[in-house]
Design an enzyme around this catalytic site. Structure first.
Site, PDB file in Angstrom:
ATOM      1  N   SER A 263       0.831  -1.213   0.000  1.00 48.20           N
ATOM      2  CA  SER A 263       0.000   0.000   0.000  1.00 48.20           C
ATOM      3  C   SER A 263       0.857   1.251   0.000  1.00 48.20           C
ATOM      4  O   SER A 263       1.970   1.258   0.543  1.00 48.20           O
ATOM      5  CB  SER A 263      -0.896   0.002   1.247  1.00 48.20           C
ATOM      6  OG  SER A 263      -1.495   1.262   1.435  1.00 48.20           O
TER       7      SER A 263
ATOM      8  N   TYR B 241      -2.424  -0.269   9.972  1.00 49.55           N
ATOM      9  CA  TYR B 241      -2.607  -0.819   8.620  1.00 49.55           C
ATOM     10  C   TYR B 241      -1.298  -0.702   7.833  1.00 49.55           C
ATOM     11  O   TYR B 241      -0.831  -1.670   7.230  1.00 49.55           O
ATOM     12  CB  TYR B 241      -3.734  -0.075   7.905  1.00 49.55           C
ATOM     13  CG  TYR B 241      -3.856  -0.425   6.445  1.00 49.55           C
ATOM     14  CD1 TYR B 241      -4.298  -1.687   6.048  1.00 49.55           C
ATOM     15  CD2 TYR B 241      -3.520   0.501   5.453  1.00 49.55           C
ATOM     16  CE1 TYR B 241      -4.400  -2.022   4.715  1.00 49.55           C
ATOM     17  CE2 TYR B 241      -3.626   0.175   4.111  1.00 49.55           C
ATOM     18  CZ  TYR B 241      -4.065  -1.085   3.742  1.00 49.55           C
ATOM     19  OH  TYR B 241      -4.156  -1.407   2.410  1.00 49.55           O
TER      20      TYR B 241
END
Length: 353
Positions: free
Chosen positions: A136, A161
């Site tokens: 990501s 995350y």
């Protein structure tokens, strides 16, 4: 997706197959006659009906096999590898979302760390030609240097995350080093499009509007220092993945990282205005969101901006879909998919005049 890059004789295992990117990649491979094994636990992080709607498009393909289960269960993953012996694995299953990770850390560790470990272990014991996995843009944290390059130091994540995604990259590198597994990590930059994730801002803006609620914009109303995002249309993401599938990394350690972004960051406010115009076109009436400005949220970053040179050099591809084109496709899909809600919204508005 270039046909020459896809080997139809291979079996592709896609985790997170009912997810946004997983669905589009599965469909693209199936359209080209590939054998696809899809796994997804269909969790309720967002609307399950949307996940089922994506799956409905896939289950009619003769070469698609779907398994409803969880990658955090090691015996399940090993059973799948033992039965199907996939040649290429694309790990897209993950607990997504930056803000959700602040309140619900457990699910991130289970899915993103334990789940990915299980995939790596399975690739170790049932050797594969290539493991491609989702990282990501969030790993860049509050990186001030732009555009973000894969060689930048990413040791300061600002959300759990992001930490799990950085951990995935480290784990993959280690398994490539120890067990010679060819692995490629993809740092996605704000993916959007039809059938997208309802927890993403652009989708949430549409939901709020048709619920008669104002949209919240987390930039303090500071237009001179607006948030910037590298919005990447789903077709560009799938094209990039497709070109990499049969191009595993070479070298001493067979691990590589690529950004997949638009290399053209947009101001959040410009993106919102473009979304308003897209809905105005789709509905043939003037659409303007009611806006409330709030402080930036913990874990959010002010700007994301991808350098795509490494991807372009490797497979000759650079994302090019404009936000005007991409958001129009999203708005057209949304108005059709949620037509009852949209019609009800306007009929209430007309009757209240």
């Amino acid at each position: 997706m270039d046909h020459k890059t896809i080997d139809h004789s291979k079996t592709y295992l896609i985790t997170g197959a009912a997810g946004f990117i997983g669905y589009y990649l599965s469909k693209k491979l199936l359209d080209q006659g590939c054998r696809v094994i899809g796994i997804d636990n269909i969790n309720d992080y967002y609307d399950v009906n949307l996940k089922l709607n994506r799956l409905e498009d896939l289950i009619y393909y003769e070469k698609f096999t779907f398994i409803k289960d969880d990658i955090s269960l090691k015996e399940i993953i090993f059973g799948i590898f033992e039965k199907y012996y996939p040649n290429i694995v694309i790990n897209l299953a993950a607990q997504a979302g930056v803000r959700y990770s602040i309140e619900n850390p457990d699910v991130y560790i289970q899915s993103n760390i334990v789940g990915f470990y299980n995939i790596l272990e399975a690739c170790r014991y049932f050797p594969v030609e290539h493991l491609v996995y989702a990282s990501s843009s969030s790993v860049y944290g509050n990186n001030k240097k732009v555009p973000f390059e894969e060689t930048d130091i990413v040791d300061h994540p600002v959300s759990l995350y992001a930490s799990t995604k950085k951990s995935n990259e480290l784990m993959a590198h280690t398994y490539s080093h120890l067990y010679k597994i060819p692995t490629t990590g993809l740092r996605f930059f704000t993916v959007y499009g039809p059938k997208g994730r309802p927890d993403m801002a652009y989708f949430g803006f549409a939901d709020k509007y048709f619920a008669g609620d104002p949209i919240k914009i987390f930039n303090n109303g500071d237009f001179d220092n607006d948030l910037y995002r590298d919005f990447t249309y789903i077709d560009d993401i799938v094209e990039g993945i497709g070109r990499l599938l049969n191009n595993p990394p070479n070298g001493k350690v067979r691990h590589q990282i690529y950004n997949i972004g638009n290399n053209n960051p947009e101001r959040l406010m410009v993106f919102i205005e473009t979304l308003e115009r897209a809905f105005s076109n789709a509905l043939d009436r003037n659409i303007q969101f009611d806006k409330v400005f709030e402080p930036i949220k913990p874990g959010d970053v002010p700007a994301t901006y991808a350098s795509t040179e490494r991807l372009q050099k490797a497979v000759g591809f650079k994302p090019e879909t404009t936000i005007e084109e991409g958001l129009q496709k999203f708005a057209d899909w949304y108005v059709d998919y949620y037509k009852e809600k949209v019609n009800e919204f306007f009929s209430k508005g007309e009757s209240s005049k």
